[in-house]
Design an enzyme around this catalytic site. Structure first.
Site, PDB file in Angstrom:
ATOM      1  N   PRO A 115      -1.259   2.213   8.788  1.00 42.26           N
ATOM      2  CA  PRO A 115      -1.384   1.362   8.112  1.00 42.26           C
ATOM      3  C   PRO A 115      -1.444   0.174   8.435  1.00 42.26           C
ATOM      4  O   PRO A 115      -0.444  -0.370   8.859  1.00 42.26           O
ATOM      5  CB  PRO A 115      -0.388   1.444   7.110  1.00 42.26           C
ATOM      6  CG  PRO A 115       0.458   3.453   7.195  1.00 42.26           C
ATOM      7  CD  PRO A 115       0.521   3.124   8.942  1.00 42.26           C
ATOM      8  N   TYR A 116      -1.756  -1.126   7.730  1.00 44.44           N
ATOM      9  CA  TYR A 116      -1.953  -2.247   7.421  1.00 44.44           C
ATOM     10  C   TYR A 116      -2.103  -2.351   6.105  1.00 44.44           C
ATOM     11  O   TYR A 116      -2.414  -2.093   5.192  1.00 44.44           O
ATOM     12  CB  TYR A 116      -3.723  -2.779   8.599  1.00 44.44           C
ATOM     13  CG  TYR A 116      -2.719  -4.617   8.060  1.00 44.44           C
ATOM     14  CD1 TYR A 116      -4.034  -5.027   7.233  1.00 44.44           C
ATOM     15  CD2 TYR A 116      -2.497  -5.291   9.409  1.00 44.44           C
ATOM     16  CE1 TYR A 116      -3.925  -6.521   7.625  1.00 44.44           C
ATOM     17  CE2 TYR A 116      -2.330  -6.428   8.479  1.00 44.44           C
ATOM     18  CZ  TYR A 116      -2.830  -7.229   7.754  1.00 44.44           C
ATOM     19  OH  TYR A 116      -3.283  -8.160   7.723  1.00 44.44           O
TER      20      TYR A 116
END
Lengths: 68, 68, 68, 68, 68, 68
Positions: free
Chosen positions: F2-3
């Site tokens: 995830p970012y």
């Protein structure tokens, strides 16, 4: 007034999980920075596995290697 | 050289409305900051109602409550 | 609920110009898409001239060539 | 730790081209800034032609004019 | 028309390195997707070490541990 | 993978609060989506009060009105 953008790979995130992410992040910003939930935006982007690269690989390829 | 990103919920924005947004924003940047339209980008992202949270709620839930 | 991000080069945008951009964009979203101003975010990023490239050049170099 | 986001118009980018972009950008960051590929993210967004404006025009209109 | 955003930690990226990144990414998009350099934007964001987290840690803490 | 990008107004977020945000968000993504913390990025942007508009106003003006 926070704006939070969460980018994850498009791998079946359910509506319930999205609700949990929105509630969890909104609560964190309220607890830690005293931000008003009514003006806290959380936007979730689900990125196709062909469209996310890490360590030279497309995630779609990584997933195939893992499943073999 | 401006880059403008407009994120709105995915609720039937028409092509005509997108054209109005692009023209309007480009004109604002030209009028206010004297920016060259030929190198002004405007990108519109339409976000699913399940993927946008505000005040602990998913927009999809908010819309359902409003329609009841 | 719109979130608008405006990226421009860091070349002395005044507070008054920022106010004009915020008002102009918010009004466009209200007029065109009937969006509620109270939950319309406009975030302006001012990018250093060394940090923006166009056509292989850094903007800082482009500005130098223009000023010579 | 770099995060790179590439936004292009949605005009048939193939999986092979996406792999070339991911590899090329990851290699650049390794060569120029000595960044670790295993923690280098490259995310590619493909934007609809109606959703990208340049110089007052939607790209979809620009493409139509070019094809006439 | 590509827009590329490169986010890296703020650890002394030189102007020369920024130029190499801009040239390299612009060339990749030209070679792979035949994109016009004159309308290819590359924006580099340098993020403070306190403002980037990975694996529960702030990068500033990670760097301290590495330097001890 | 995830970012997560958190944008908040630049109003004195402490290093400890940043650590709490990073830990909290990383833990949420691990608990809810089983994401690996070692490849979860959380980037915090602190936006100047003149650079964030809501409901036609710059936040800097809103804060002044509140303090009067």
């Amino acid at each position: 007034m926070p704006y939070v953008n969460i980018k994850v790979t498009d791998e079946g995130v359910t509506m319930q999980q999205k609700q949990q992410l929105v509630t969890g992040v909104t609560q964190l910003l309220s607890d830690i920075l005293n931000k008003e939930p009514k003006t806290t935006f959380v936007v979730i982007d689900e990125i196709g596995l062909d469209n996310w690269g890490i360590g030279h690989d497309l995630v779609s390829d990584l997933r195939q290697k893992t499943n073999q």
